[in-house]
Design an enzyme around this catalytic site. Structure first.
Site, mmCIF file in Angstrom:
data_model
loop_
_atom_site.group_PDB
_atom_site.id
_atom_site.type_symbol
_atom_site.label_atom_id
_atom_site.label_comp_id
_atom_site.label_asym_id
_atom_site.label_seq_id
_atom_site.Cartn_x
_atom_site.Cartn_y
_atom_site.Cartn_z
ATOM 1 N N ASP A 39 -36.058 21.328 -8.460
ATOM 2 C CA ASP A 39 -35.633 21.782 -7.132
ATOM 3 C C ASP A 39 -35.613 23.308 -7.069
ATOM 4 O OD1 ASP A 39 -34.784 21.493 -4.543
ATOM 5 O OD2 ASP A 39 -32.691 21.149 -5.049
ATOM 6 N N GLY A 40 -35.901 23.841 -5.882
ATOM 7 C CA GLY A 40 -35.756 25.275 -5.658
ATOM 8 C C GLY A 40 -37.052 26.035 -5.462
ATOM 9 N N ASN A 41 -38.186 25.332 -5.384
ATOM 10 C CA ASN A 41 -39.464 26.027 -5.202
ATOM 11 C C ASN A 41 -39.501 26.805 -3.888
ATOM 12 O OD1 ASN A 41 -40.376 24.914 -7.585
ATOM 13 N ND2 ASN A 41 -41.547 23.280 -6.604
ATOM 14 N N HIS A 56 -44.229 26.225 -4.943
ATOM 15 C CA HIS A 56 -44.734 24.988 -5.540
ATOM 16 C C HIS A 56 -45.793 25.302 -6.598
ATOM 17 C CE1 HIS A 56 -42.416 22.701 -2.756
ATOM 18 N NE2 HIS A 56 -43.126 23.055 -1.694
ATOM 19 N N LEU A 150 -45.668 11.864 -26.283
ATOM 20 C CA LEU A 150 -44.799 11.982 -25.106
ATOM 21 C C LEU A 150 -45.408 11.264 -23.906
ATOM 22 C CD1 LEU A 150 -42.393 13.539 -23.574
ATOM 23 C CD2 LEU A 150 -44.173 15.192 -22.981
#
Length: 259
Positions: A39-41, A56, A150
């Protein structure tokens, strides 16, 4: 000249500190599944008088760094909340840009993911995604399907309430058709109807930008996860922040409702 030398020394010291921190963390159990609400782009871009899409794009670079670090730490699954079912409400131009990011990101990063033995997965509603977005994701999934390192799991066009409702509908269908009996339904069986049926629940949830809420993300799966919130905006999130979150996780006692 002296400023350049000082900068070089600082960079070397920082790298050394990061390596030492990583080695210390690896002496204790690391979370097997880390989920991140990135969050926070938009706010990062607004603070710099840039269009939101610039945030983004910058955030995409952070995904690359954090994925590589998570893999080196031995984390088994990294789930990233990339686009929610509610994000379609954003301006059309922003949504269109977000739908192009998987193609751009995976187009450049896929060879590295293959080299690092990372497997790409996705959870979310594929039928609403543009063809070019879905093609990029499915190509990455196919090209990495035999990797056993991963799992990089993108939550794309994902919403937890819809996921739970759809799971409940399928349970009813299977019950009515005789596939599932009433006394067979328990938490483990219901879990098998969710999009994450092949993954363990997250051990650690990280959310950036100072917001303290789940925003319709993995509501069932996060029941006993450890939460770690930070004011750092996602484009400013660095390796040191992930290490800080894992250190906090390692210092907590997980009781799962017990004593």
């Amino acid at each position: 000249m002296f400023n350049k030398i000082r900068l070089w020394k600082n960079q070397n010291n920082n790298s050394s500190t990061l390596r030492d921190q990583i080695e210390t963390i690896k002496t204790m159990p690391v979370p097997e599944h880390v989920a991140i609400i990135m969050d926070g782009n938009g706010r990062w871009a607004n603070k710099r008088a840039l269009p939101r899409v610039a945030g983004h794009h910058e955030g995409m670079k952070v995904v690359r760094k954090i994925t590589k670090l998570a893999n080196s730490l031995g984390i088994k699954t990294l789930t990233l909340y990339a686009f929610s079912t509610e994000n379609w409400k954003r301006p059309k131009s922003e949504v269109e840009y977000l739908m192009k990011l998987p193609e751009e990101f995976l187009g450049s990063f896929l060879p590295e993911l293959i080299e690092e033995n990372v497997q790409v997965q996705m959870m979310g509603y594929k039928n609403q995604l543009p063809v070019h977005t879905l093609n990029a994701i499915e190509k990455a999934m196919k090209d990495t399907e035999n990797n056993d390192g991963l799992v990089l799991n993108f939550a794309l066009n994902y919403g937890s309430r819809a996921e739970i409702v759809d799971a409940a509908k399928q349970v009813l269908i299977d019950y009515k058709s005789g596939i599932l009996k009433e006394n067979e339904l328990n938490e483990d069986v219901f879990n098998s109807y969710l999009m994450t049926s092949n993954l363990r629940d997250p051990d650690l949830l990280i959310r950036t930008s100072g917001e303290i809420r789940l925003s319709n993300f993995m509501l069932w799966q996060l029941a006993y996860s450890e939460f770690w919130f930070t004011d750092v905006l996602w484009p400013d999130f660095r390796e040191k922040h992930l290490l800080e979150a894992i250190e906090a996780f390692q210092n907590r006692q997980r009781r799962f409702g017990g004593i």
